[in-house]
Design a protein around this motif. Structure first.
Motif, mmCIF file in Angstrom:
data_model
loop_
_atom_site.group_PDB
_atom_site.id
_atom_site.type_symbol
_atom_site.label_atom_id
_atom_site.label_comp_id
_atom_site.label_asym_id
_atom_site.label_seq_id
_atom_site.Cartn_x
_atom_site.Cartn_y
_atom_site.Cartn_z
ATOM 1 N N PHE A 3 2.884 -4.908 -10.147
ATOM 2 C CA PHE A 3 3.838 -3.972 -10.794
ATOM 3 C C PHE A 3 4.189 -2.780 -9.924
ATOM 4 N N TYR A 4 2.908 -2.194 -9.652
ATOM 5 C CA TYR A 4 3.033 -0.942 -8.561
ATOM 6 C C TYR A 4 4.067 -1.109 -7.300
ATOM 7 N N ASP A 5 3.554 -2.584 -6.708
ATOM 8 C CA ASP A 5 4.108 -2.671 -5.521
ATOM 9 C C ASP A 5 5.578 -3.120 -5.719
ATOM 10 N N GLU A 6 6.067 -3.857 -6.870
ATOM 11 C CA GLU A 6 7.480 -4.125 -7.040
ATOM 12 C C GLU A 6 8.122 -2.798 -7.335
ATOM 13 N N LEU A 7 7.719 -1.969 -7.994
ATOM 14 C CA LEU A 7 8.276 -0.905 -8.462
ATOM 15 C C LEU A 7 8.719 0.132 -7.275
ATOM 16 N N GLU A 8 7.645 0.176 -6.527
ATOM 17 C CA GLU A 8 7.774 0.883 -4.930
ATOM 18 C C GLU A 8 8.740 0.398 -4.416
ATOM 19 N N GLU A 9 9.004 -0.985 -4.161
ATOM 20 C CA GLU A 9 9.829 -1.813 -3.525
ATOM 21 C C GLU A 9 11.313 -1.409 -4.095
ATOM 22 N N SER A 10 11.520 -1.452 -5.266
ATOM 23 C CA SER A 10 12.663 -1.213 -6.142
ATOM 24 C C SER A 10 13.154 0.119 -5.694
ATOM 25 N N LEU A 11 12.304 1.229 -5.673
ATOM 26 C CA LEU A 11 12.761 2.431 -5.379
ATOM 27 C C LEU A 11 13.122 2.638 -3.996
ATOM 28 N N ILE A 12 12.626 1.782 -3.118
ATOM 29 C CA ILE A 12 12.874 1.882 -1.717
ATOM 30 C C ILE A 12 14.330 1.163 -1.615
ATOM 31 N N LEU A 13 14.486 0.092 -2.140
ATOM 32 C CA LEU A 13 16.002 -0.557 -2.298
ATOM 33 C C LEU A 13 17.045 0.189 -2.671
ATOM 34 N N ASP A 65 17.215 3.166 -2.135
ATOM 35 C CA ASP A 65 17.350 4.532 -1.157
ATOM 36 C C ASP A 65 16.739 5.842 -1.432
ATOM 37 N N ALA A 66 15.823 5.578 -2.358
ATOM 38 C CA ALA A 66 14.851 6.930 -2.666
ATOM 39 C C ALA A 66 14.069 7.240 -1.548
ATOM 40 N N GLY A 67 13.821 6.598 -0.497
ATOM 41 C CA GLY A 67 12.974 6.819 0.649
ATOM 42 C C GLY A 67 11.495 6.576 0.438
ATOM 43 N N VAL A 68 10.834 6.222 1.387
ATOM 44 C CA VAL A 68 9.512 5.685 1.519
ATOM 45 C C VAL A 68 8.500 6.763 0.833
ATOM 46 N N ASP A 69 8.823 7.938 1.379
ATOM 47 C CA ASP A 69 7.980 9.112 1.054
ATOM 48 C C ASP A 69 7.907 9.217 -0.657
ATOM 49 N N VAL A 70 9.040 9.219 -1.113
ATOM 50 C CA VAL A 70 9.346 9.431 -2.519
ATOM 51 C C VAL A 70 8.666 8.386 -3.361
ATOM 52 N N ALA A 71 9.197 7.169 -2.802
ATOM 53 C CA ALA A 71 8.712 5.990 -3.519
ATOM 54 C C ALA A 71 7.039 6.037 -3.722
ATOM 55 N N CYS A 72 6.556 6.326 -2.594
ATOM 56 C CA CYS A 72 5.141 6.045 -2.514
ATOM 57 C C CYS A 72 4.409 7.001 -3.303
ATOM 58 N N SER A 73 4.772 8.333 -3.069
ATOM 59 C CA SER A 73 4.341 9.427 -3.983
ATOM 60 C C SER A 73 4.516 9.265 -5.300
ATOM 61 N N SER A 74 5.865 8.873 -5.833
ATOM 62 C CA SER A 74 6.124 8.991 -7.232
ATOM 63 C C SER A 74 5.222 7.804 -7.907
ATOM 64 N N VAL A 75 5.188 6.534 -7.325
ATOM 65 C CA VAL A 75 4.246 5.459 -7.706
ATOM 66 C C VAL A 75 2.913 5.881 -7.902
ATOM 67 N N GLU A 76 2.478 6.474 -6.835
ATOM 68 C CA GLU A 76 0.931 7.048 -6.966
ATOM 69 C C GLU A 76 0.949 8.070 -8.272
ATOM 70 N N ARG A 77 1.814 8.667 -8.376
ATOM 71 C CA ARG A 77 1.651 9.762 -9.504
ATOM 72 C C ARG A 77 1.878 9.110 -10.956
ATOM 73 N N LEU A 78 2.637 8.062 -10.920
ATOM 74 C CA LEU A 78 2.620 7.047 -12.186
ATOM 75 C C LEU A 78 1.253 6.617 -12.366
ATOM 76 N N ARG A 79 0.700 6.028 -11.191
ATOM 77 C CA ARG A 79 -0.589 5.409 -11.349
ATOM 78 C C ARG A 79 -1.632 6.375 -12.151
ATOM 79 N N GLU A 80 -1.501 7.733 -11.683
ATOM 80 C CA GLU A 80 -2.207 8.560 -12.209
ATOM 81 C C GLU A 80 -2.109 9.163 -13.485
ATOM 82 N N ALA A 81 -1.056 9.034 -13.799
ATOM 83 C CA ALA A 81 -0.611 9.344 -15.169
ATOM 84 C C ALA A 81 -1.012 8.314 -16.152
ATOM 85 N N VAL A 82 -0.693 6.842 -15.833
ATOM 86 C CA VAL A 82 -1.390 5.695 -16.593
ATOM 87 C C VAL A 82 -2.880 5.905 -16.964
#
Length: 303
Positions: free
Chosen positions: A36-46, A48-65
């Motif tokens: 789930f996290y991998d696919e969400l990260e990929e979707s954000l990159i697609l 054009d949110a950028g790799v940094d934003v995609a990775c950091s945002s998904v990590e924040r989501l993981r922590e929130a969950v």
């Protein structure tokens, strides 16, 4: 049609072009897993949110969950909306800083992004609010640029200052400021040539225009807005970096979100350059240039 509906319509092609629809991804969420996290990260990159934003945002989501014990796709999706909205809101104020009389708004950007049209729409917006607006035709290189701006001035009821094609843009700006003072104008919108961001001499000219504004109006509010075509994706971030160096940008206007836009580039710009998006263009009509609303934009992007 309100902001949310227009943005959702404009981003519809973006979502269809993604490998994975984020909306479907959240809807299918049942329990936490790495896929789930991998696919969400990929979707954000697609998007054009950028790799940094995609990775950091998904990590924040993981922590929130984990921290909040989130269960179900809707709760997880709402958490992601909060995270991405926060990225945009931390970039700074989205209000146009125009409290002096006159205030100056300098519009910059490469060819074809819609600077002149954006100025015309902003002129219509602020004259309708009772402001006395002056347009300054600083794009003296593009054929018919001044004529196009004159049409917008007539439509909106704004004044205009223009010189002959090929004139010194800095001289046009100087005369525009003098006219704004004499006429008691509230706002001066300055059009500039669609300068290529890798041409140093043109960037130097832009810096010269800024120096003239500061010299003639040392106490005035000055906004420098970069107009970006949302369809350019990551190239927009490159443009923003270059213009930031030469023009001391204060914000972004994102145009063409009604096309095949990959509007996620706003996250990358907000994250790296801390530049807020102040307006977005979602159509051809004068009222289709709208103040940017981060949460509604994120909600539309995530489905």
């Amino acid at each position: 049609m309100g902001f949310f509906d227009k943005i959702k319509q404009g981003l519809s092609r973006t979502k269809k072009s993604m490998t994975v629809s984020m909306n479907n991804l959240f809807a299918a969420f049942s329990k936490e897993n790495e896929a789930f996290y991998d696919e969400l990260e990929e979707s954000l990159i697609l998007a054009d949110a950028g790799v940094d934003v995609a990775c950091s945002s998904v990590e924040r989501l993981r922590e929130a969950v984990h921290a909040e014990g989130l269960r179900g796709g809707e709760a997880v999706q709402n958490a992601m909306v909060d995270i991405l909205t926060d990225v945009l809101e931390q970039a700074g104020s989205r209000e146009l800083q125009a409290n002096t009389r006159p205030s100056v708004v300098l519009m910059v950007g490469v060819n074809g992004v819609g600077k002149t049209t954006t100025i015309g729409k902003l002129a219509s917006r602020y004259t309708a609010m009772g402001k006395k607006v002056l347009l300054c035709a600083g794009d003296t290189f593009r054929a018919a640029a001044a004529e196009q701006l004159t049409v917008w001035a007539e439509r909106s009821g704004a004044g205009i200052v223009r010189h002959e094609e090929g004139s010194d843009p800095a001289a046009v700006v100087f005369d525009g400021i003098a006219a704004a003072r004499a006429r008691g104008c509230d706002l001066v919108f300055v059009d500039t040539a669609g300068r290529l961001h890798n041409k140093q001499n043109l960037m130097n000219e832009l810096a010269k225009i800024r120096r003239i504004i500061r010299r003639e109006l040392p106490d005035a509010d000055v906004e420098t807005l970069l107009v970006l075509d949302a369809t350019t994706g990551q190239n927009g971030l490159i443009q923003a970096r270059q213009f930031q160096d030469a023009a001391e940008l204060t914000g972004i206007v994102l145009t063409k979100l009604d096309g095949t836009a990959k509007g996620g580039i706003v996250f990358a710009i907000a994250n790296e350059l801390e530049l807020p998006v102040k307006f977005v263009g979602v159509g051809e009509q004068a009222d289709d240039l709208m103040p940017f609303e981060p949460r509604k934009f994120v909600e539309a992007l995530l489905g």
